[in-house]
Structures are given as structure tokens and as C-alpha cells.
Design an enzyme around this catalytic site. Structure first.
Site, mmCIF file in Angstrom:
data_model
loop_
_atom_site.group_PDB
_atom_site.id
_atom_site.type_symbol
_atom_site.label_atom_id
_atom_site.label_comp_id
_atom_site.label_asym_id
_atom_site.label_seq_id
_atom_site.Cartn_x
_atom_site.Cartn_y
_atom_site.Cartn_z
ATOM 1 C CG HIS A 1 5.916 -11.692 24.967
ATOM 2 N ND1 HIS A 1 5.443 -11.179 23.908
ATOM 3 C CD2 HIS A 1 7.445 -11.249 25.441
ATOM 4 C CE1 HIS A 1 6.477 -10.487 23.376
ATOM 5 N NE2 HIS A 1 7.763 -10.599 24.159
ATOM 6 C CD GLU B 1 8.767 -7.205 26.599
ATOM 7 O OE1 GLU B 1 10.115 -7.514 26.137
ATOM 8 O OE2 GLU B 1 8.015 -8.264 26.010
HETATM 9 P P1 PGA Z 1 13.175 -7.661 21.038
HETATM 10 O O1 PGA Z 1 12.185 -8.297 21.852
HETATM 11 O O2 PGA Z 1 14.240 -7.544 22.249
HETATM 12 O O3 PGA Z 1 13.571 -8.365 19.933
HETATM 13 O O4 PGA Z 1 12.563 -6.172 20.882
HETATM 14 C C1 PGA Z 1 11.840 -8.239 23.219
HETATM 15 C C2 PGA Z 1 10.463 -9.256 23.693
HETATM 16 O O5 PGA Z 1 9.799 -9.593 22.821
HETATM 17 O O6 PGA Z 1 10.660 -9.445 24.817
#
Ligand code: PGA
Length: 215
Positions: A93, A142
Site C-alpha cells: 500500500h 491505487e
Molecule cells: P479510500 O482509501 O477509500 O479512503 O480512498 C483507499 C485505500 O487507501 O486503500
């Protein structure tokens, strides 16, 4: 199969977890084509695994694992300790890359260890430049600008990025970044996005479940 993955990050205490689980258990309706993966802070994994053990298509996952297998590493939670508890683990992440300086090498070690202990990695990438280690099936794209900002990246943009990436064969392609019950259906409608990694909207069991029902 559609994957709805909740990443709670460093949120919730014991009372919150009991409440979230109670709501989830009450409102969960099995759908053949939908799998929910809940990733709470690691102290709650065992509790949630037990709470959901009768539910089909609901699995608990870790938010990260150690890049070492076992030994004198105070504070680490290893794949070995999570075997049989977590079915999945998030790896790479962007918050871990940023705050804990996890390198591509560390992340590749984590993937190997996860697989060794039968934990399926959900490998996060920020863009097409982040390499994806061998053995990964679940890739979560992401974009950093979309995480926690309310500025979700539009589906067309996500598909452009998907084309630029070197993805594993038979990849499960997940999008994450400000997904909520209002915008989720537009991603699934493309037929090219297999699910979501959800931060904020997963903190509420009702909202989390409704994202699963939307597609
Ligand atoms: P969010 O986070 O849905 O609050 O944007 C997503 C993540 O960090 O996996």
C-alpha cells in the site's frame, strides 16, 4: 467474481469492531458472484475470522505482513503467524511505501512469504512504474491522489492506466481510491475492473455492504 475489499487502516477499537461485525452479520446477504474481504488491524483478525466463519464468501485479510519469516524481530506480524487466520494480505500500500519506507525488494519478499503460508497477496501499485512481483494474481491500482481525498479517478482513466501496466496473466484487477456507494457501479460497468480496495467507506459496515450490492 467481484471482490469488495475493506482496508480499515489504523482505525477502530474493540468495541467498534464488535459493533461493525454485528451490523455486518445482520445485513450480509450471500451473493454467488461477490466476495467480501475485510482487513482490520491485525489484533482483530482472529475475532473477525471467528465471527464470520459461517458466512460464505467473506474472508478476513491482513493489511501487511513482515518481510522476514520468523525470529528476533520485535513487533512484527509474520505470514507464519497469520497462516490459517488471514486468507489474504494487502502488500505494498502506498502508505506503507511512504511512511515505512518499504522498498520493491521488501515487497517481493513479502509476496514470497505470503504465498508460502497460503495467504493470497493483494499487491498495490501507484501507477505503471511500480513493478509487480512474480506470483501475484490480485493487483490493486491505487493512484495516490485518489486515496482518502474524495477525488476518485474516473473509470476511463483507470482503464487507460490498466492498458499501460504489465499485468500478470489471469490478473484480478482491483481499483482503490475514494470508492463509495455512489461511484462504485460505474467501475464495474466497464467489465474490466474486478472489484475495489476501500478505505473510508469500509469503516461503516452498511456502506461497505451496499458497495457489494451495487454491481
Ligand atoms: P479510500 O482509501 O477509500 O479512503 O480512498 C483507499 C485505500 O487507501 O486503500
Amino acid at each position: 467474481m467481484k471482490y469488495i475489499i475493506g482496508n480499515w487502516k489504523a482505525n477502530k477499537n474493540s468495541a467498534d469492531v464488535i459493533h461493525w461485525s454485528d451490523v455486518f452479520l445482520k445485513e450480509y446477504i450471500f451473493q454467488e458472484n461477490t466476495t467480501f474481504i475485510v482487513c482490520p488491524p491485525s489484533p482483530f483478525l482472529r475475532y473477525m475470522q471467528q465471527a464470520f466463519k459461517e458466512l460464505k464468501n467473506v474472508i478476513v485479510g491482513a493489511q501487511t505482513i513482515a518481510s522476514v519469516e520468523e525470529g528476533s524481530y520485535t513487533g512484527e506480524t509474520t505470514a507464519k503467524t497469520l497462516q490459517g487466520v488471514a486468507g489474504f494480505t494487502i502488500i505494498g500500500h502506498s502508505e506503507r511505501r511512504k511512511h515505512f519506507h518499504e522498498s520493491d525488494g521488501d515487497l517481493a519478499s513479502k509476496v514470497l512469504l505470503a504465498k508460502k503460508y497460503n495467504i493470497e497477496p493483494i499487491y498495490c501499485v501507484r501507477d505503471e512504474k511500480d513493478p509487480i512481483p512474480e506470483g501475484v494474481t490480485f493487483v490493486a491500482y491505487e493512484p495516490v491522489a485518489a486515496i482518502g481525498t474524495g477525488q476518485n479517478e474516473p473509470p476511463e482513466q483507470v482503464l487507460i492506466m490498466k492498458k499501460k501496466m504489465t499485468l500478470p496473466k489471469d490478473c484480478v484487477f482491483i481499483y482503490g481510491g475514494s470508492v463509495n456507494e455512489t461511484n462504485s457501479a460505474s467501475y464495474l460497468a466497464t467489465g474490466e475492473i474486478d472489484g475495489f480496495l476501500i478505505g473510508k467507506a469500509s469503516l461503516d459496515a452498511h456502506q461497505f455492504l451496499s458497495i457489494g450490492r451495487n454491481g
